[in-house]
Write a protein that holds these residues in place. Structure first.
Motif, short mmCIF file in Angstrom:
data_model
loop_
_atom_site.label_atom_id
_atom_site.label_comp_id
_atom_site.label_asym_id
_atom_site.label_seq_id
_atom_site.Cartn_x
_atom_site.Cartn_y
_atom_site.Cartn_z
N ILE A 90 46.53 45.68 33.98
CA ILE A 90 47.87 45.59 34.56
C ILE A 90 48.63 46.86 34.20
CG2 ILE A 90 50.06 44.33 34.41
CD1 ILE A 90 48.41 41.80 33.91
N ARG A 142 48.69 44.49 39.33
CA ARG A 142 47.33 44.16 38.89
C ARG A 142 46.36 45.11 39.58
NH1 ARG A 142 47.54 39.03 39.78
NH2 ARG A 142 47.91 38.51 37.62
N ILE A 198 52.17 41.69 41.06
CA ILE A 198 52.19 40.40 40.38
C ILE A 198 53.48 39.68 40.75
CG2 ILE A 198 52.28 39.26 38.12
CD1 ILE A 198 50.45 41.49 37.08
N GLU A 247 51.97 38.17 45.64
CA GLU A 247 50.61 38.31 46.11
C GLU A 247 50.52 38.35 47.64
OE1 GLU A 247 51.45 36.72 43.35
OE2 GLU A 247 50.18 37.82 41.95
N GLU A 277 40.02 39.92 39.80
CA GLU A 277 40.57 40.52 38.59
C GLU A 277 39.68 40.24 37.38
OE1 GLU A 277 43.58 40.06 41.60
OE2 GLU A 277 42.42 38.52 40.61
#
Length: 170
Positions: free
Chosen positions: A5, A19, A37, A40, A130
């Motif tokens: 991040i 992210r 973040i 989305e 992620e």
């Protein structure tokens, strides 16, 4: 794989957490594909960056030319195609609560006669990119994942990391 991040300064002086989805280098610049973040729905964006003296991303700047955007979009499309969904590339694992969790295979490869894969856990019918996991595996008769095996040695982990880095550079 550890979640990455970073913070962007917004025009109003506030901060936006982002992210990292994917990073890559061209001959001239380094780029980061990222999502916001908390927003989305905004999708994936891209910026140039440089590494500071601590090896952290900094010095973010906009992508300037149409040619540069075309190159970034080509990389983005390649990443999405590599991590795209093929119904034969799924398997389940059982967690400590005895619940089955659906996983998507992102990439398979072989090294010294042993099979390996990168995979992500599925949430809401989408792989959570992620957090990408690596494992050795035993293939079933039709190429499906029959059993996951641990990656046991530092040398084996080093080889797996090199495989992931080579994917990131393509």
């Amino acid at each position: 794989m550890e979640e990455n991040i970073f913070i962007l300064q917004k025009e109003d002086g506030g901060e936006q957490q982002c992210r990292v989805v994917f990073t890559f280098d061209s001959e001239e610049h380094s780029y980061v594909l990222f999502s916001l973040i908390g927003d989305e729905e905004a999708g994936i964006s891209a910026l140039r960056y440089v590494l500071d003296e601590n090896g952290e991303m900094s010095g973010f700047s906009d992508i300037e030319t149409d040619d540069e955007w075309a190159m970034v979009e080509e990389v983005m499309n390649t990443v999405l195609a590599e991590f795209g969904s093929d119904q034969t590339n799924y398997f389940t694992i059982t967690n400590e609560d005895d619940e089955e969790i659906m996983c998507q295979i992102l990439h398979r490869f072989e090294n010294n006669g042993k099979n390996y894969l990168f995979y992500a856990i599925m949430e809401d019918d989408e792989p959570v990119l992620e957090e990408v996991y690596a494992s050795a595996y035993i293939a079933g008769d039709n190429g499906e994942v029959a059993d996951l095996l641990p990656i046991e040695t530092d040398e084996e982990w080093e080889m797996v990391e090199q495989a992931l880095n080579s994917l990131a550079q393509n």
